[in-house]
Write an enzyme that holds these catalytic residues in place. Structure first.
Site, short mmCIF file in Angstrom:
data_model
loop_
_atom_site.label_atom_id
_atom_site.label_comp_id
_atom_site.label_asym_id
_atom_site.label_seq_id
_atom_site.Cartn_x
_atom_site.Cartn_y
_atom_site.Cartn_z
N GLY B 31 0.79 -1.22 0.00
CA GLY B 31 0.00 0.00 0.00
C GLY B 31 0.82 1.27 0.00
N CYS B 240 -26.98 -9.94 -16.67
CA CYS B 240 -26.41 -9.71 -18.00
C CYS B 240 -27.41 -10.17 -19.05
CB CYS B 240 -25.08 -10.47 -18.14
SG CYS B 240 -24.40 -10.37 -19.82
N CYS B 243 -25.35 -13.25 -21.10
CA CYS B 243 -25.02 -14.54 -20.49
C CYS B 243 -25.86 -14.83 -19.25
CB CYS B 243 -23.53 -14.61 -20.15
SG CYS B 243 -23.09 -13.64 -18.70
N CYS B 265 -22.16 -7.89 -19.37
CA CYS B 265 -20.95 -7.99 -18.56
C CYS B 265 -19.89 -7.07 -19.12
CB CYS B 265 -20.39 -9.42 -18.60
SG CYS B 265 -21.41 -10.64 -17.77
N CYS B 271 -18.05 -13.19 -19.95
CA CYS B 271 -19.37 -13.29 -20.60
C CYS B 271 -19.31 -14.34 -21.72
CB CYS B 271 -19.75 -11.93 -21.17
SG CYS B 271 -21.49 -11.77 -21.58
#
Lengths: 261, 293, 227
Positions: B31, B240, B243, B265, B271
């Site tokens: 970080g 979606c 899909c 997606c 997808c």
């Protein structure tokens, strides 16, 4: 803490300053400044521009490192502290009110966010409570609750200064440094702010170090007075005693130079 | 011929060495933003110069590279970076998340869970999460050093005060291993939970700002929030349309001038994989048609 | 309560050739609890100077100045601050307050400083203001806009808000009409009755005769300048 320890603790100065000296190369900023500040006391520092009063305040507040001398806060050696500890002190036990509220506020953040920042900095994580405290403090400094989401840029100078005070006092500090807090304000606004500060000092038992060149302000606000000239404290004592029976030639000159209205 | 004109993966070895040192330091201090001497790249700032340099420093000839932009493999940015490394490193490329060893991404984390050994490289425009409220670099560094992160919550406070909820929906700040607050690059906050405890190595490169930072595998990254306004990984409340996926991040696509729209997606590989496995969405047919008016 | 012994005072005017003006020497007096002592002497003899020294407003040059056991001539500022808050009240001829503060709060302030609950302090202030015939419609206004007589009465109310064990009164009945003069004298008598030690300057001979138990002529404290 036992009762006895509490009594001992309250019977010692909150801030103990000894031989504080700061130079800028060959020039003297302040030299050999020694004083004690007790809980609940307001100490005024007066002197003309360049007298060293601002340098002294910066050294006390930790913005400048003095060359010599010592500062003890509540028994702790401030100059020996690490930066983490000192900055932690700066956002909990201490507060600093700038002359220009723009230096002490975040102008792009709402009034509520400005007041809440110190709470969040010490770990407050409940939005509703933070906001509630911010509104309560705004009320205390006489800013309407419906301004909580307005940015300080939409406030008048006097309101900005009161917001800065609220922002500083929200964590219940014990020691407040003020640099010309009434400078640049209209006299009517000044009076209101002085009354507010007197009330806060009394109700919260604050200790205050206030730097100003305005003798009328210190007469009304400060219990004790230090007069500075060329980096040295030339006189200190009870505020009204120093102003009404000045002992040093410079203080006599200063007092006799005030314009009467 | 071109592969003779460039060193492997474009950058000279000394530059790679410098960048690898920054990456290693970043991994050692999760970080923490490590400064590095960002190079001029043959593409404009904002097109992923930071990510490209990190990718170049990590690539080995055996790697299989995937590049996505907003989850898609076939957008301009993704295509040009993929071609760049095909030409300068000659590595294999793939669109399949599971098959890739190194994935460079802009604005998304793939839906398919990453695995041990994979590296995910993020393109980062503004690495400093505190920049929003504190413009001074000296001050933000000091704030990181001393863990003074109250300001991050001021930002979230302002969000709630203004919008009634935390409106920050992307680049949502996280606290890494209880220490550094980090900007996860402009990924949707929906992806934030995937940052945490991820088995892959996650590297972040900011070219213009000259910063590299990292999340080693299985590092915790907690999204900042308030007790009474907890973090929520939100997405559009739809499935979606191609899909039928319920839990993937969706793009909204306007399909005509009469208010017709579909949700698909954003992760094209995910997808396509679902459809290949026989999953069907509302508007899917083997040759997808425009939505009916 | 108040015990003054061999007190002296001089002013040094640094900006006027460092002229030293001795104004007092060998001052001595005593005020017991429940007693009122009046200072007399011609104008400029040092009555106000002596009062100001007792209050710590002027620095003493030498001698002893005990108030409630504290030697004001040598005390630290914070000791004098505490003395003024708890023990020693002062009604001066001038009202010095923050502008815009309502009269009621100006009078209540000494009690608030002692930690008295706000409502209780305001009630006491209201009682005093009513007794001193300040019309209630003025209570919410700042006394800075009042007439001289009204300011004087606000000052008195403020000075009597807390039951100080020792009180300094500088011309408390000046510029008052007969009715209000009577109220103030009543307040002074009540203070004596509860045991306060009072040191005052009264040009009003009738008032002096009524409340003072003894008189001290400060002319005797004037230094003898070599002619």
């Amino acid at each position: 803490m036992t009762l006895m320890e509490t009594m001992v603790a309250t019977d010692r100065p909150l801030l103990k300053v000894e031989g504080l000296t700061k130079g800028y190369g060959p020039r003297i900023g302040c030299a050999g400044v020694t004083f004690d500040l007790w809980p609940g006391e307001v100490l005024g520092i007066v002197g003309e521009s360049g007298s060293g009063k601002s340098t002294l305040l910066s050294c006390l507040a930790g913005h400048l490192r003095p060359d010599l001398g010592s500062i003890h806060y509540d028994g702790r050696d401030v100059l020996a502290m690490g930066e983490t500890e000192r900055r932690c002190l700066g956002r909990t036990d201490w507060a600093y009110v700038h002359q220009n509220p723009r230096d002490g506020l975040r102008m792009g953040v709402s009034a509520g966010g400005n007041v809440g920042e110190r709470l969040m900095a010490i770990g407050a994580r409940h939005y509703g409570e933070i906001r509630g405290k911010a509104v309560a403090w705004m009320d205390r400094v006489e800013i309407a609750a419906d301004r909580v989401d307005d940015r300080p840029s939409a406030f008048s100078g006097g309101m900005q200064q009161r917001l800065q005070i609220a922002r500083n006092l929200v964590t219940s500090p014990r020691l407040v440094f003020m640099d010309e807090p009434t400078g640049g304000l209209d006299v009517s606004v000044q009076a209101r702010l002085l009354d507010l500060m007197r009330g806060l000092v009394r109700d919260l038992g604050l200790s205050v170090v206030i730097v100003t060149h305005d003798l009328a302000v210190v007469r009304l606000l400060a219990h004790r007075l230090m007069v500075m000239k060329s980096g040295h404290v030339v006189e200190q004592g009870l505020t009204d005693q120093v102003l009404d029976d000045p002992q040093h030639s410079y203080t006599q000159l200063l007092v006799s130079s005030v314009l009467q209205v | 011929m071109t592969d003779q004109a460039y060193n492997f993966a474009y950058l000279d070895e000394q530059t790679k060495r410098m960048i690898r040192r920054a990456i290693l330091k970043g991994i050692a201090v999760p970080g923490y933003q490590v400064p590095f001497a960002s190079r001029e790249m043959p593409m404009p700032y904002g097109w992923g110069t930071g990510g490209v340099q990190v990718t170049a420093a990590c690539l080995v000839p055996e790697d299989r590279l995937k590049v996505i932009d907003q989850g898609a493999d076939d957008t301009t940015n993704a295509v040009s970076i993929r071609k760049f490394f095909q030409r300068t490193a000659g590595v294999e490329v793939t669109e399949a998340t599971a098959a890739a060893t190194l994935i460079q991404t802009r604005h998304r984390i793939p839906e398919t869970p990453l695995t041990r050994g994979q590296i995910l490289v993020y393109q980062v425009p503004i690495p400093e999460p505190l920049r929003f409220l504190e413009p001074r670099e000296t001050e933000t560094r000091k704030m990181h050093e001393l863990e003074e992160y109250g300001l991050m919550h001021v930002k979230l406070y302002e969000d709630i005060a203004r919008h009634g909820q935390i409106a920050t929906s992307y680049d949502y700040p996280v606290k890494v291993e209880g220490r550094y607050v980090m900007a996860p690059s402009p990924i949707p906050k929906f992806d934030n939970p995937k940052l945490s405890g991820n088995p892959a190595i996650q590297l972040f490169g900011a070219g213009r700002e000259q910063r590299i930072y990292a999340l080693p595998p299985y590092t915790s990254a907690v999204s900042l929030d308030f007790d009474d306004h907890p973090f929520q990984a939100s997405k559009a409340p739809h499935h979606c349309d191609l899909c039928g996926a319920k839990n993937s991040y969706l793009d909204e696509v306007i399909t005509d001038d009469h208010g017709g729209r579909m949700f698909v997606c954003s992760d094209t590989d995910y997808c396509a994989g679902r459809r290949a496995a026989g999953q069907k969405g509302r508007l899917w047919s083997p040759e997808p048609q425009e939505a009916a008016p | 309560m108040i015990h003054i012994d061999n007190l002296s005072k001089s002013f040094t005017l640094h900006n006027q050739g460092s002229t030293v003006i001795p104004v007092m020497a060998g001052a001595a007096l005593e005020v017991a609890g429940g007693e009122c002592v009046g200072l007399t002497g011609r104008s400029g003899a040092g009555k106000s100077t002596l009062m100001r020294m007792v209050y710590g407003n002027y620095l003493a040059a030498g001698g002893r100045l005990l108030v409630g056991g504290l030697d004001v001539a040598r005390a630290q500022p914070r000791e004098i601050i505490r003395l003024r808050r708890d023990t020693l009240g002062y009604v001066s001829q001038f009202l010095r307050v923050v502008p815009r503060v309502p009269t009621l709060d100006v009078v209540a302030e000494p009690l608030l400083a002692l930690g008295t609950p706000v409502e209780q302090a305001r009630q006491r202030a209201a009682d005093l203001l009513a007794r001193l015939n300040i019309p209630e419609r003025l209570w919410s206004l700042s006394p800075t806009t009042f007439s001289g007589g009204e300011q004087q009465r606000v000052n008195i109310a403020r000075g009597f808000a807390h039951a100080y064990p020792a009180l300094l009164l500088d011309e408390p009945t000046a510029s008052l009409d007969a009715a209000n003069r009577e109220v103030v004298l009543g307040l002074i008598e009540e203070a004596k009755a509860r045991g306060a030690a009072i040191l005052g300057i009264f040009h009003d001979e009738g008032a002096r005769a009524r409340v003072c138990d003894r008189l001290v002529d400060v002319t005797g404290f004037t230094p003898q300048v070599a002619a």
